[in-house]
Design a protein around this motif. Structure first.
Motif, mmCIF file in Angstrom:
data_model
loop_
_atom_site.group_PDB
_atom_site.id
_atom_site.type_symbol
_atom_site.label_atom_id
_atom_site.label_comp_id
_atom_site.label_asym_id
_atom_site.label_seq_id
_atom_site.Cartn_x
_atom_site.Cartn_y
_atom_site.Cartn_z
ATOM 1 N N ASP A 41 -30.108 -10.597 -24.797
ATOM 2 C CA ASP A 41 -28.698 -10.344 -24.504
ATOM 3 C C ASP A 41 -28.342 -8.903 -24.876
ATOM 4 O O ASP A 41 -29.088 -8.228 -25.582
ATOM 5 N N GLU A 42 -27.175 -8.449 -24.413
ATOM 6 C CA GLU A 42 -26.799 -7.054 -24.645
ATOM 7 C C GLU A 42 -26.550 -6.724 -26.105
ATOM 8 O O GLU A 42 -26.561 -5.552 -26.480
ATOM 9 N N ASP A 43 -26.373 -7.737 -26.952
ATOM 10 C CA ASP A 43 -26.239 -7.467 -28.389
ATOM 11 C C ASP A 43 -27.606 -7.369 -29.071
ATOM 12 O O ASP A 43 -27.700 -7.177 -30.275
ATOM 13 N N GLY A 44 -28.686 -7.519 -28.272
ATOM 14 C CA GLY A 44 -30.043 -7.402 -28.791
ATOM 15 C C GLY A 44 -30.671 -8.711 -29.224
ATOM 16 O O GLY A 44 -31.857 -8.755 -29.535
ATOM 17 N N SER A 45 -29.894 -9.799 -29.233
ATOM 18 C CA SER A 45 -30.448 -11.089 -29.635
ATOM 19 C C SER A 45 -31.404 -11.617 -28.567
ATOM 20 O O SER A 45 -31.262 -11.318 -27.385
ATOM 21 N N VAL A 46 -32.391 -12.390 -29.009
ATOM 22 C CA VAL A 46 -33.401 -12.945 -28.114
ATOM 23 C C VAL A 46 -33.270 -14.460 -28.104
ATOM 24 O O VAL A 46 -33.106 -15.091 -29.145
ATOM 25 N N TRP A 47 -33.360 -15.032 -26.907
ATOM 26 C CA TRP A 47 -33.231 -16.470 -26.698
ATOM 27 C C TRP A 47 -34.395 -16.941 -25.852
ATOM 28 O O TRP A 47 -35.003 -16.143 -25.138
ATOM 29 N N ALA A 48 -34.688 -18.236 -25.898
ATOM 30 C CA ALA A 48 -35.778 -18.792 -25.102
ATOM 31 C C ALA A 48 -35.294 -20.053 -24.387
ATOM 32 O O ALA A 48 -34.707 -20.941 -25.006
ATOM 33 N N LEU A 49 -35.549 -20.095 -23.087
ATOM 34 C CA LEU A 49 -35.223 -21.252 -22.252
ATOM 35 C C LEU A 49 -36.416 -21.557 -21.367
ATOM 36 O O LEU A 49 -37.224 -20.661 -21.074
ATOM 37 N N ASN A 50 -36.521 -22.808 -20.893
ATOM 38 C CA ASN A 50 -37.510 -23.073 -19.860
ATOM 39 C C ASN A 50 -37.276 -22.081 -18.733
ATOM 40 O O ASN A 50 -36.130 -21.780 -18.385
ATOM 41 N N ASP A 51 -38.350 -21.583 -18.146
ATOM 42 C CA ASP A 51 -38.240 -20.497 -17.175
ATOM 43 C C ASP A 51 -37.760 -20.933 -15.798
ATOM 44 O O ASP A 51 -37.121 -20.171 -15.095
ATOM 45 N N THR A 52 -38.038 -22.157 -15.394
ATOM 46 C CA THR A 52 -37.698 -22.590 -14.042
ATOM 47 C C THR A 52 -36.260 -23.090 -13.974
ATOM 48 O O THR A 52 -35.868 -23.981 -14.726
ATOM 49 N N CYS A 53 -35.482 -22.513 -13.060
ATOM 50 C CA CYS A 53 -34.095 -22.946 -12.850
ATOM 51 C C CYS A 53 -34.093 -24.420 -12.464
ATOM 52 O O CYS A 53 -34.948 -24.875 -11.690
ATOM 53 N N THR A 54 -33.128 -25.166 -12.961
ATOM 54 C CA THR A 54 -33.051 -26.596 -12.675
ATOM 55 C C THR A 54 -32.457 -26.891 -11.297
ATOM 56 O O THR A 54 -32.495 -28.029 -10.847
ATOM 57 N N HIS A 55 -31.937 -25.878 -10.616
ATOM 58 C CA HIS A 55 -31.370 -26.081 -9.280
ATOM 59 C C HIS A 55 -32.453 -26.017 -8.215
ATOM 60 O O HIS A 55 -32.601 -26.920 -7.408
ATOM 61 N N GLN A 56 -33.190 -24.922 -8.181
ATOM 62 C CA GLN A 56 -34.322 -24.748 -7.282
ATOM 63 C C GLN A 56 -35.350 -23.890 -7.990
ATOM 64 O O GLN A 56 -35.039 -23.226 -8.976
ATOM 65 N N VAL A 57 -36.551 -23.896 -7.486
ATOM 66 C CA VAL A 57 -37.629 -23.182 -8.157
ATOM 67 C C VAL A 57 -37.398 -21.672 -8.091
ATOM 68 O O VAL A 57 -37.540 -21.057 -7.043
ATOM 69 N N ALA A 58 -36.977 -21.133 -9.213
ATOM 70 C CA ALA A 58 -36.784 -19.692 -9.394
ATOM 71 C C ALA A 58 -36.971 -19.405 -10.874
ATOM 72 O O ALA A 58 -36.717 -20.262 -11.725
ATOM 73 N N SER A 59 -37.395 -18.201 -11.190
ATOM 74 C CA SER A 59 -37.695 -17.818 -12.558
ATOM 75 C C SER A 59 -36.461 -17.232 -13.242
ATOM 76 O O SER A 59 -35.961 -16.179 -12.840
ATOM 77 N N LEU A 60 -35.992 -17.890 -14.306
ATOM 78 C CA LEU A 60 -34.853 -17.367 -15.053
ATOM 79 C C LEU A 60 -35.189 -16.047 -15.743
ATOM 80 O O LEU A 60 -34.300 -15.224 -15.975
ATOM 81 N N SER A 61 -36.461 -15.814 -16.022
ATOM 82 C CA SER A 61 -36.839 -14.542 -16.648
ATOM 83 C C SER A 61 -36.601 -13.366 -15.694
ATOM 84 O O SER A 61 -36.535 -12.222 -16.138
ATOM 85 N N GLN A 62 -36.439 -13.648 -14.413
ATOM 86 C CA GLN A 62 -36.148 -12.610 -13.422
ATOM 87 C C GLN A 62 -34.644 -12.463 -13.189
ATOM 88 O O GLN A 62 -34.212 -11.684 -12.343
ATOM 89 N N SER A 76 -27.616 -17.859 -8.229
ATOM 90 C CA SER A 76 -26.612 -17.464 -9.222
ATOM 91 C C SER A 76 -26.151 -18.568 -10.169
ATOM 92 O O SER A 76 -25.086 -18.457 -10.766
ATOM 93 N N SER A 77 -26.948 -19.635 -10.322
ATOM 94 C CA SER A 77 -26.626 -20.615 -11.360
ATOM 95 C C SER A 77 -26.647 -19.891 -12.700
ATOM 96 O O SER A 77 -27.402 -18.933 -12.883
ATOM 97 N N GLN A 78 -25.809 -20.331 -13.634
ATOM 98 C CA GLN A 78 -25.763 -19.706 -14.950
ATOM 99 C C GLN A 78 -26.015 -20.735 -16.043
ATOM 100 O O GLN A 78 -25.549 -21.872 -15.949
ATOM 101 N N PHE A 79 -26.738 -20.282 -17.078
ATOM 102 C CA PHE A 79 -27.081 -21.151 -18.197
ATOM 103 C C PHE A 79 -26.760 -20.446 -19.513
ATOM 104 O O PHE A 79 -27.010 -19.246 -19.649
ATOM 105 N N CYS A 80 -26.240 -21.194 -20.478
ATOM 106 C CA CYS A 80 -25.975 -20.678 -21.818
ATOM 107 C C CYS A 80 -27.303 -20.353 -22.500
ATOM 108 O O CYS A 80 -28.220 -21.191 -22.516
#
Length: 115
Positions: A41-62, A76-80
């Motif tokens: 995130d822009e404050d420098g914090s690091v988070w980890a989520l499963n990489d595959t979007c739950t809507h369709q196969v796309a990489s959240l790391s991208q 454009s799905s968004q996840f916390c």
């Protein structure tokens, strides 16, 4: 718990993850069902989520990381970043968060451990 579970798996240097972006860590390394996206995130914090979007196969790391969320690059799905909860359609299913620690500029992942 094994020593690895107690200490996490070193998966990246903090500088490997640009602010506002992410990188994918292979499930071969994490032992999880899905690759894991490390997101900074822009404050420098690091988070980890499963990489595959739950809507369709796309990489959240991208996707785009901003204001505590990651936006999927496909529809454009968004996840916390903290909880993996859906915060923007078209996704309707939450993704899985994983615990991350940054120690001395190194990123340690705790796969399948909730933050």
């Amino acid at each position: 718990m094994t020593a690895t579970e107690n200490n996490g798996i070193r998966v990246a240097a903090l500088d490997d993850i640009p602010v506002g972006e992410g990188i994918a860590i292979s499930s071969d390394i994490t032992g999880t069902d899905d690759d894991i996206a490390l997101l900074r995130d822009e404050d420098g914090s690091v988070w980890a989520l499963n990489d595959t979007c739950t809507h369709q196969v796309a990489s959240l790391s991208q996707g785009w990381v901003e204001d505590g969320k990651v936006e999927c690059p496909l529809h454009s799905s968004q996840f916390c970043l903290k909880t993996g909860a859906v915060e923007g359609l078209p996704a309707t299913v939450d993704t899985v968060p994983h615990k991350v620690e940054v120690r001395d500029g190194e990123v340690y992942l705790f796969p399948n451990v909730r933050p």
